[in-house]
Design an enzyme around this catalytic site. Structure first.
Site, PDB file in Angstrom:
ATOM      1  N   ILE B 156     -46.048   6.818  64.305  1.00  0.00           N
ATOM      2  CA  ILE B 156     -44.677   6.314  64.261  1.00  0.00           C
ATOM      3  C   ILE B 156     -44.607   5.066  63.376  1.00  0.00           C
ATOM      4  CG2 ILE B 156     -42.717   5.509  65.626  1.00  0.00           C
ATOM      5  CD1 ILE B 156     -43.615   8.526  66.010  1.00  0.00           C
ATOM      6  N   GLU B 362     -42.894  13.820  56.653  1.00  0.00           N
ATOM      7  CA  GLU B 362     -41.560  14.400  56.433  1.00  0.00           C
ATOM      8  C   GLU B 362     -41.662  15.888  56.094  1.00  0.00           C
ATOM      9  OE1 GLU B 362     -39.491  12.229  57.174  1.00  0.00           O
ATOM     10  OE2 GLU B 362     -37.532  12.973  56.550  1.00  0.00           O
ATOM     11  N   GLY B 363     -42.628  16.585  56.720  1.00  0.00           N
ATOM     12  CA  GLY B 363     -42.848  18.009  56.442  1.00  0.00           C
ATOM     13  C   GLY B 363     -43.885  18.155  55.352  1.00  0.00           C
TER      14      GLY B 363
END
Lengths: 262, 380
Positions: B156, B362-363
């Site tokens: 995070i 982000e993928g």
């Protein structure tokens, strides 16, 4: 207080300059324009003064072509209140620029209490517009200013002179102040500032509007050229002990006869 | 068709670029080495309006279009990918509120971010769930007068300094993605445990940690939309944030290219500059064309969203393509620098480490291809 700032738009410092076809100016098509870096100190000082003297306005004036108005927009985005643009070619001489600036200031409808400029423009480095303009407006000017104080209607200016010394001037307004690096740290134009700048007034004038004609031209550019390319240096191999004496003799000979420095 | 940016967009881009070059780039190596967040620089960026560009005007923001904000991201990433990650993570965490929040929530959560510099954290990934985001284990349980949140989040960004966390969880794991919900949790809420900073390959100055929620009681008014709206909100967030991440890759690739191109004219081998050798010229040409292709793809993916059109396929295309070419460009930049490129004394080594993450967060580049394929096949 009516504060004025004169700004010039100059090619970005990283521009690769080339003369145009007929040699009367440089090629301007692909140039990225910026505000003359010394003018940023002028804008910053104007904004600091505005913040110190309630009810002041900052008007920024520029002479030049209209395609890209980067310098004026930057000044407005930094916080100047209004702008005057005198539309012209970019290759005017210093006299015409000073006369056009004077006209632009007068047409703004405000009488200047103080005018800030950069000490010079980094493109042609003429270093004379501030003095010419002050003379035309019949006000004193101080150039290469690195310190500014304003109190009780008096302006105290520090001016850098050669050898690292400083002169201190006490001047009464109206006065023209030509700013140097070291005077302040120019702020960035903030994003909200950029958005607000769109709605600020910009008065657009022609050279005719400010009483300038072709007859005012004192200098005509006729043959812009790039400086000649530097010839490559000469190399000498003195690593081998056997030829050191002859290399030294050769170098001394060249320094004496060709370079003529000894 | 018009490829020209508006004069306003040019000014926005110029300002961000000037900031990146003067304020970020000169300090990038220092903070990379130290692994510390450069709060002074981030605060200065916030003061100029370069942070939280997604906040609408009504709530004190700048109200930028997606294209405007990715121009900023591209420029800031030229200065430092790690600092940009700290900046971009705010948008990622605030976007779900912009997209799925009601006016009351927007006012409560977004406006404070326009009044002083604060950080926010987007909490989707878990120790066991990255690409398979629908398999989330974190639970959001309706307890009558509040929600109870339990679970652990991983990788995070901004976690150690965040004022608020936008957390995804499920209210019924049997419903798969239909059970996913999004909730805003403020930092002082009891039960939040913040992990130690992760030691990363790149983006070292950004703060990355695990966050654990243990019986965290969250007021009902913090839920974005209804229970089960989370997946829709997350997907819409990605349509906006993927072009942003893609733009950061373009900025990083441009920076790598500029360094390598300049160096190739300065370094001589075999009696001429590197740039005079055809092998190097081919590399420079490859870099330049890939960067421009990526930039156009990124701009179009943002522009589509601004036109109110579906950009899912292009957002994924832009993200995958830009991340992949950034990795290639940065690797080639190191190659052109040779031995110097491998040394931390020179800037391209950091860029190569930073590039790798863009293919992952982000993928991943693989997930983007699945998204593209799904979109392409669905139209057959």
């Amino acid at each position: 207080m009516n504060i004025f700032v004169c700004v010039k738009q100059v090619p970005d410092t990283e521009t690769k300059v080339t003369p145009n076809g007929d040699g009367t100016f440089i090629e301007t098509n692909s140039i990225k324009w910026i505000m003359n870096p010394y003018d940023e100190f002028a804008v910053e000082q104007a904004l600091l003064l505005k913040a110190a003297v309630a009810g002041s306005t900052v008007t920024v004036v520029r002479v030049g072509s209209v395609q890209d108005t980067e310098a004026l927009r930057t000044a407005l985005a930094m916080g100047a209140d209004e702008a005057v643009l005198v539309e012209s070619e970019d290759n005017l001489d210093s006299y015409m620029i000073a006369k056009s600036l004077k006209g632009g200031i007068e047409k703004s409808g405000k009488t200047p209490d103080i005018i800030f400029t950069g000490k010079q423009a980094i493109d042609d480095d003429c270093l004379q517009v501030p003095q010419l303009l002050a003379q035309m407006l019949e006000m004193p000017s101080v150039s290469v200013v690195v310190g500014f104080e304003h109190a009780d209607g008096k302006v105290t200016l520090k001016r850098e002179i050669e050898g690292g010394a400083t002169e201190v001037y006490e001047v009464s307004a109206p006065v023209l102040v030509a700013c140097n690096k070291g005077l302040n740290t120019p702020r960035y134009a903030s994003l909200p500032g950029i958005m607000k700048a769109k709605r600020k007034p910009l008065q657009q004038l022609s050279l005719g509007d400010v009483g300038v004609s072709a007859d005012d031209r004192r200098i005509k550019y006729s043959n812009f050229q790039l400086p000649p390319e530097k010839p490559p240096g000469k190399k000498f191999d003195a690593m081998d002990e056997g030829n050191q004496a002859s290399v030294v003799a050769e170098v001394v000979g060249l320094l004496r006869n060709e370079a003529k420095v000894i | 068709m018009n490829f020209e940016l508006s004069s306003e967009q040019k000014e926005i881009k110029d300002l961000a670029f000037k900031f990146a070059k003067n304020e970020m780039l000169p300090h990038a190596a220092h903070y990379d080495e130290k692994g510390e967040l450069p709060f002074d620089i981030l605060k200065k960026a916030w003061e100029l309006g370069l942070v939280n560009t997604c906040i609408p005007v009504e709530f004190g923001g700048t109200g930028f279009s997606t294209l405007d904000s990715i121009l900023i991201t591209e420029s800031l990433s030229y200065g430092c990918l790690g600092m940009n990650t700290a900046i971009m993570a705010n948008d990622l965490a605030l976007l779900p509120i912009v997209i799925g929040g009601n006016d009351e929530q927007k006012k409560r959560f977004l406006t404070p971010f326009t009044e002083s510099y604060k950080m926010a954290a987007f909490c989707l990934t878990e120790p066991g769930n990255g690409s398979d985001a629908a398999g989330i284990k974190t639970t959001i349980k309706d307890e009558g007068d509040h929600y109870l949140v339990n679970g652990q989040k991983m990788w995070i960004t901004n976690a150690g300094f965040a004022d608020l966390f936008t957390v995804y969880g499920t209210y019924d794991s049997g419903l798969k993605h239909k059970g996913i919900s999004a909730i805003v949790i403020e930092k002082d809420t009891p039960g939040i445990e913040i992990g130690k900073p992760e030691k990363k390959m790149g983006h070292s100055c950004s703060d990355t940690r695990s966050v654990t929620f243990k019986n965290v009681k969250v007021p009902k008014e913090n839920l974005l939309g209804k229970l089960g709206d989370g997946w829709k909100i997350a997907m819409k967030t990605l349509d906006h944030s993927r072009p942003m991440v893609a733009a950061s890759a373009v900025g990083g690739a441009q920076c790598s290219f500029d360094y390598a191109a300049k160096y190739s004219t300065e370094r001589n081998q075999f009696g001429k500059p590197l740039s005079g050798h055809q092998g190097i010229q081919f590399m420079l040409a490859e870099m330049a064309m890939n960067i421009e292709a990526a930039r156009l793809l990124v701009y179009k993916s943002a522009w589509l969203l601004d036109q109110g059109q579906k950009n899912t396929q292009l957002a994924s295309s832009a993200k995958a393509f830009s991340a992949d070419i950034f990795m290639k460009v940065a690797t080639d930049a190191v190659q052109i620098y040779g031995g110097y490129g491998y040394s931390r004394e020179y800037p391209v080594e950091k860029l190569m480490r930073d590039a790798k993450l863009i293919q992952i967060y982000e993928g991943t580049s693989q997930i983007q291809r699945l998204v593209i394929a799904k979109e392409v096949i669905s139209t057959l």
